[in-house]
Scaffold this active site. Structure first.
Site, PDB file in Angstrom:
ATOM      1  N   CYS A  24      -8.954   8.971  17.136  1.00 60.65           N
ATOM      2  CA  CYS A  24      -8.596   8.413  15.834  1.00 60.65           C
ATOM      3  C   CYS A  24      -9.131   6.990  15.697  1.00 60.65           C
ATOM      4  O   CYS A  24      -9.191   6.239  16.662  1.00 60.65           O
ATOM      5  CB  CYS A  24      -7.077   8.426  15.676  1.00 60.65           C
ATOM      6  SG  CYS A  24      -6.492   7.733  14.124  1.00 60.65           S
ATOM      7  N   ASP A  40      -3.799 -14.869  -1.318  1.00 55.70           N
ATOM      8  CA  ASP A  40      -3.734 -13.743  -0.379  1.00 55.70           C
ATOM      9  C   ASP A  40      -4.808 -12.742  -0.789  1.00 55.70           C
ATOM     10  O   ASP A  40      -4.517 -11.698  -1.375  1.00 55.70           O
ATOM     11  CB  ASP A  40      -2.339 -13.112  -0.423  1.00 55.70           C
ATOM     12  CG  ASP A  40      -2.146 -12.033   0.638  1.00 55.70           C
ATOM     13  OD1 ASP A  40      -3.076 -11.814   1.444  1.00 55.70           O
ATOM     14  OD2 ASP A  40      -1.072 -11.399   0.644  1.00 55.70           O
ATOM     15  N   CYS A  57       1.603  10.904  12.824  1.00 53.77           N
ATOM     16  CA  CYS A  57       1.095   9.607  13.279  1.00 53.77           C
ATOM     17  C   CYS A  57       2.276   8.753  13.725  1.00 53.77           C
ATOM     18  O   CYS A  57       3.263   8.598  12.987  1.00 53.77           O
ATOM     19  CB  CYS A  57       0.338   8.916  12.146  1.00 53.77           C
ATOM     20  SG  CYS A  57      -0.129   7.214  12.520  1.00 53.77           S
ATOM     21  N   GLU A  82      -3.767 -11.254 -11.047  1.00 54.29           N
ATOM     22  CA  GLU A  82      -4.126  -9.999 -10.383  1.00 54.29           C
ATOM     23  C   GLU A  82      -5.066  -9.209 -11.288  1.00 54.29           C
ATOM     24  O   GLU A  82      -4.887  -9.158 -12.505  1.00 54.29           O
ATOM     25  CB  GLU A  82      -2.866  -9.189 -10.087  1.00 54.29           C
ATOM     26  CG  GLU A  82      -3.097  -7.782  -9.585  1.00 54.29           C
ATOM     27  CD  GLU A  82      -3.888  -7.736  -8.293  1.00 54.29           C
ATOM     28  OE1 GLU A  82      -4.871  -6.962  -8.241  1.00 54.29           O
ATOM     29  OE2 GLU A  82      -3.547  -8.466  -7.347  1.00 54.29           O
ATOM     30  N   TYR A 118      -4.253 -13.356  -6.449  1.00 53.30           N
ATOM     31  CA  TYR A 118      -4.280 -12.003  -5.881  1.00 53.30           C
ATOM     32  C   TYR A 118      -2.837 -11.551  -5.632  1.00 53.30           C
ATOM     33  O   TYR A 118      -2.469 -11.144  -4.533  1.00 53.30           O
ATOM     34  CB  TYR A 118      -5.092 -11.948  -4.583  1.00 53.30           C
ATOM     35  CG  TYR A 118      -6.471 -12.559  -4.664  1.00 53.30           C
ATOM     36  CD1 TYR A 118      -7.567 -11.827  -5.111  1.00 53.30           C
ATOM     37  CD2 TYR A 118      -6.685 -13.885  -4.289  1.00 53.30           C
ATOM     38  CE1 TYR A 118      -8.829 -12.399  -5.177  1.00 53.30           C
ATOM     39  CE2 TYR A 118      -7.950 -14.462  -4.354  1.00 53.30           C
ATOM     40  CZ  TYR A 118      -9.012 -13.710  -4.805  1.00 53.30           C
ATOM     41  OH  TYR A 118     -10.264 -14.276  -4.864  1.00 53.30           O
ATOM     42  N   CYS A 155      -5.755   3.353  15.925  1.00 52.16           N
ATOM     43  CA  CYS A 155      -5.051   2.598  16.981  1.00 52.16           C
ATOM     44  C   CYS A 155      -6.015   2.209  18.095  1.00 52.16           C
ATOM     45  O   CYS A 155      -5.989   2.776  19.185  1.00 52.16           O
ATOM     46  CB  CYS A 155      -3.896   3.421  17.550  1.00 52.16           C
ATOM     47  SG  CYS A 155      -2.528   3.619  16.412  1.00 52.16           S
ATOM     48  N   GLN A 163       2.845  -4.636   0.997  1.00 50.97           N
ATOM     49  CA  GLN A 163       2.604  -4.781   2.436  1.00 50.97           C
ATOM     50  C   GLN A 163       3.146  -3.572   3.199  1.00 50.97           C
ATOM     51  O   GLN A 163       4.255  -3.109   2.930  1.00 50.97           O
ATOM     52  CB  GLN A 163       3.260  -6.055   2.956  1.00 50.97           C
ATOM     53  CG  GLN A 163       2.662  -7.337   2.405  1.00 50.97           C
ATOM     54  CD  GLN A 163       1.410  -7.776   3.171  1.00 50.97           C
ATOM     55  OE1 GLN A 163       0.934  -7.096   4.062  1.00 50.97           O
ATOM     56  NE2 GLN A 163       0.883  -8.931   2.805  1.00 50.97           N
ATOM     57  N   CYS A 221       0.231   8.232  21.863  1.00 51.66           N
ATOM     58  CA  CYS A 221      -0.386   9.236  20.997  1.00 51.66           C
ATOM     59  C   CYS A 221      -1.564   9.891  21.720  1.00 51.66           C
ATOM     60  O   CYS A 221      -2.454   9.197  22.229  1.00 51.66           O
ATOM     61  CB  CYS A 221      -0.873   8.594  19.693  1.00 51.66           C
ATOM     62  SG  CYS A 221      -1.750   9.744  18.606  1.00 51.66           S
ATOM     63  N   CYS A 226      -5.957 -11.335   5.874  1.00 56.08           N
ATOM     64  CA  CYS A 226      -6.003 -10.177   6.759  1.00 56.08           C
ATOM     65  C   CYS A 226      -7.356 -10.050   7.446  1.00 56.08           C
ATOM     66  O   CYS A 226      -7.622  -9.058   8.117  1.00 56.08           O
ATOM     67  CB  CYS A 226      -5.672  -8.901   5.990  1.00 56.08           C
ATOM     68  SG  CYS A 226      -6.789  -8.570   4.611  1.00 56.08           S
TER      69      CYS A 226
END
Length: 474
Positions: A77, A402, A163, A353, A332, A80, A303, A71, A429
């Site tokens: 950006c 999660d 993208c 949730e 969650y 990435c 996801q 890219c 994450c």
């Protein structure tokens, strides 16, 4: 060393956010876009007492790990950060990032981690994997209408409709919307003045069914007379719908209303302009020959990398060691993705949730998949879990958590400890908050038995981790 000084430095390491780290006379420099093993020329931009930030000016001697980014916007950006790094080295960086946080923040011994870590799961193709894109709409410096992505740490939009992490159809969709806006003299939102109509364009793609949802986030308050309102907001609406519907897979065109001057992208109210209210996707349950089907709305948490998600959930099932007699709590839970996987093998599954729309979707997904051994609760995990524990005297054999990047609320962790499930599966994450939370659990009768890093976000510094904790006997 002074600001604007030009220095030559060899890059020896990476920071947690993917910046190259080198030293000049023992003084650390953080240099974005530099790759470990590079020798670079860099300009000092910001000086601190023990380190400085510098801008990459030139790669003098490229690293053996450096590759040519696909890219042309990768340096501008903010998405990435690792595209100039070979994919094999990206995986090494991510695994090391998780391990280092577990040692530094969690206080785990490296010898223990070596015994319980499993090989990182990489991607077959680290491009074109995202099923969701959120594109801000605005103007470039010449005043031309653009959409794309924000430059790193700014709200300046880089004009890019293609993208390389997203679906190839996104380009045609975005260019169709921009052409419609120009033709009908519709303005982009201005964050400073609060004027302008188009704020963002959300595109969601179904991985298995090839369905596409296009959602316009408009700077407007919802009116009960929606049909009349939308004709005013989007003149010649049918022309836009006709153009978008000709693009392969587009099955849903939706408007989201957000008139607040806020950084929150989406408002609460959505209305369908054309086609379906939701798109449908499915995830394969390994070794069963069956799929779980999901209805996805504009607000749904789902996801972004379906192929890797199937691998992640297969691991969650493996870690859970379900025999059919267990009660599982999924905290969650979002729209019930993990819950529905677990319900295939568990006796009973409960999901919690905070977002009502997500719980509604979760219930619909359970109905769609004819899953009866599952129940969902609306509310904060830290509120619902203690209440259910005291009110109904229910138990948990297994808890799956999660959480968002900030990790688990302290009350949530305390309640998990009180419930004493045999196994806790923690999906994260953010390895920093993961390390913090694992330390608390392991200080309260749990032991880290297995963990594995999964690359859900190729070319970026973000990484997913799944951990198995077991309750110590006695």
């Amino acid at each position: 060393m002074n600001k604007n000084d030009l220095v030559t430095v060899e890059i020896e390491d990476f920071s947690h956010d993917g910046a190259g780290i080198g030293k000049v006379n023992g003084y650390a420099l953080f240099i974005k876009d530099a790759v470990i093993g590079d020798t670079v020329s860099a300009r000092i931009m910001k000086i601190k007492s023990k380190y400085a930030f510098a801008k990459l000016e030139k790669v003098i001697t490229p690293s053996s790990f450096r590759v040519t980014p696909e890219c042309k916007f990768h340096r501008q950006c903010g998405g990435c950060q690792l595209q100039a790094l070979s994919y094999e080295k990206q995986l090494e960086f991510k695994q090391n990032k998780v391990v280092n946080n577990l040692i530094r923040i969690g206080g785990f011994l490296s010898e223990h981690l070596e015994n319980v870590i499993e090989p990182i799961i990489g991607m077959e193709n680290a491009f074109r994997y995202r099923n969701k894109g959120m594109y801000p709409v605005g103007y470039d410096k010449a005043g031309a209408l653009v959409t794309g992505f924000y430059a790193g740490r700014t709200h300046d939009i880089i004009a890019n409709t293609d993208c390389l992490l997203g679906d190839e159809r996104n380009k045609e969709i975005l260019e169709t919307v921009l052409l419609y806006m120009k033709k009908n003299h519709l303005n982009a939102y201005n964050e400073k003045t609060g004027a302008g109509l188009f704020r963002h364009i959300l595109i969601r793609n179904s991985f298995y069914n090839a369905d596409v949802m296009v959602c316009f986030v408009l700077n407007a308050k919802f009116s009960e007379d929606f049909p009349k309102q939308i004709e005013i907001l989007l003149p010649h609406k049918q022309e836009l719908c006709d153009s978008l519907s000709k693009i392969h897979g587009v099955s849903s065109i939706i408007v989201n209303f957000n008139s607040e001057q806020t950084n929150v992208i989406m408002g609460k109210k959505v209305c369908t302009v054309w086609g379906q209210d939701k798109i449908t996707d499915k995830l394969y349950i390994r070794d069963t020959g069956r799929f779980i089907t999901f209805k996805i709305s504009p607000h749904s948490f789902y996801q972004v990398n379906p192929r890797q998600t199937e691998k992640l959930y297969a691991l969650a099932l493996e870690y859970a060691e379900l025999s059919g007699d267990e009660t599982v709590w999924d905290l969650y839970c979002g729209i019930g993705t993990i819950s529905l996987f677990m319900a295939v093998y568990a006796k009973q599954v409960y999901g919690v949730e905070i977002i009502p729309e997500a719980v509604h979707d979760a219930c619909q997904n359970a109905k769609e998949n004819e899953t009866k051994n599952i129940e969902f609760f609306i509310g904060k995990v830290e509120d619902v879990l203690p209440q259910k524990l005291s009110d109904e005297n229910i138990h948990a054999d297994i808890i799956i958590v999660d959480p968002p990047r900030k990790g688990c609320d302290s009350e949530c962790i305390n309640t998990m400890i009180k419930m004493k499930p045999k196994r806790i599966i923690y999906i994260s994450c953010d390895s920093a908050t993961l390390a913090r939370d694992l330390r608390i659990l392991c200080d309260n009768s749990y032991e880290l038995k297995r963990f594995r890093v999964i690359d859900q976000f190729g070319q970026s510094v973000h990484v997913e981790t799944i951990c198995l904790l077991k309750l110590l006997e006695g």
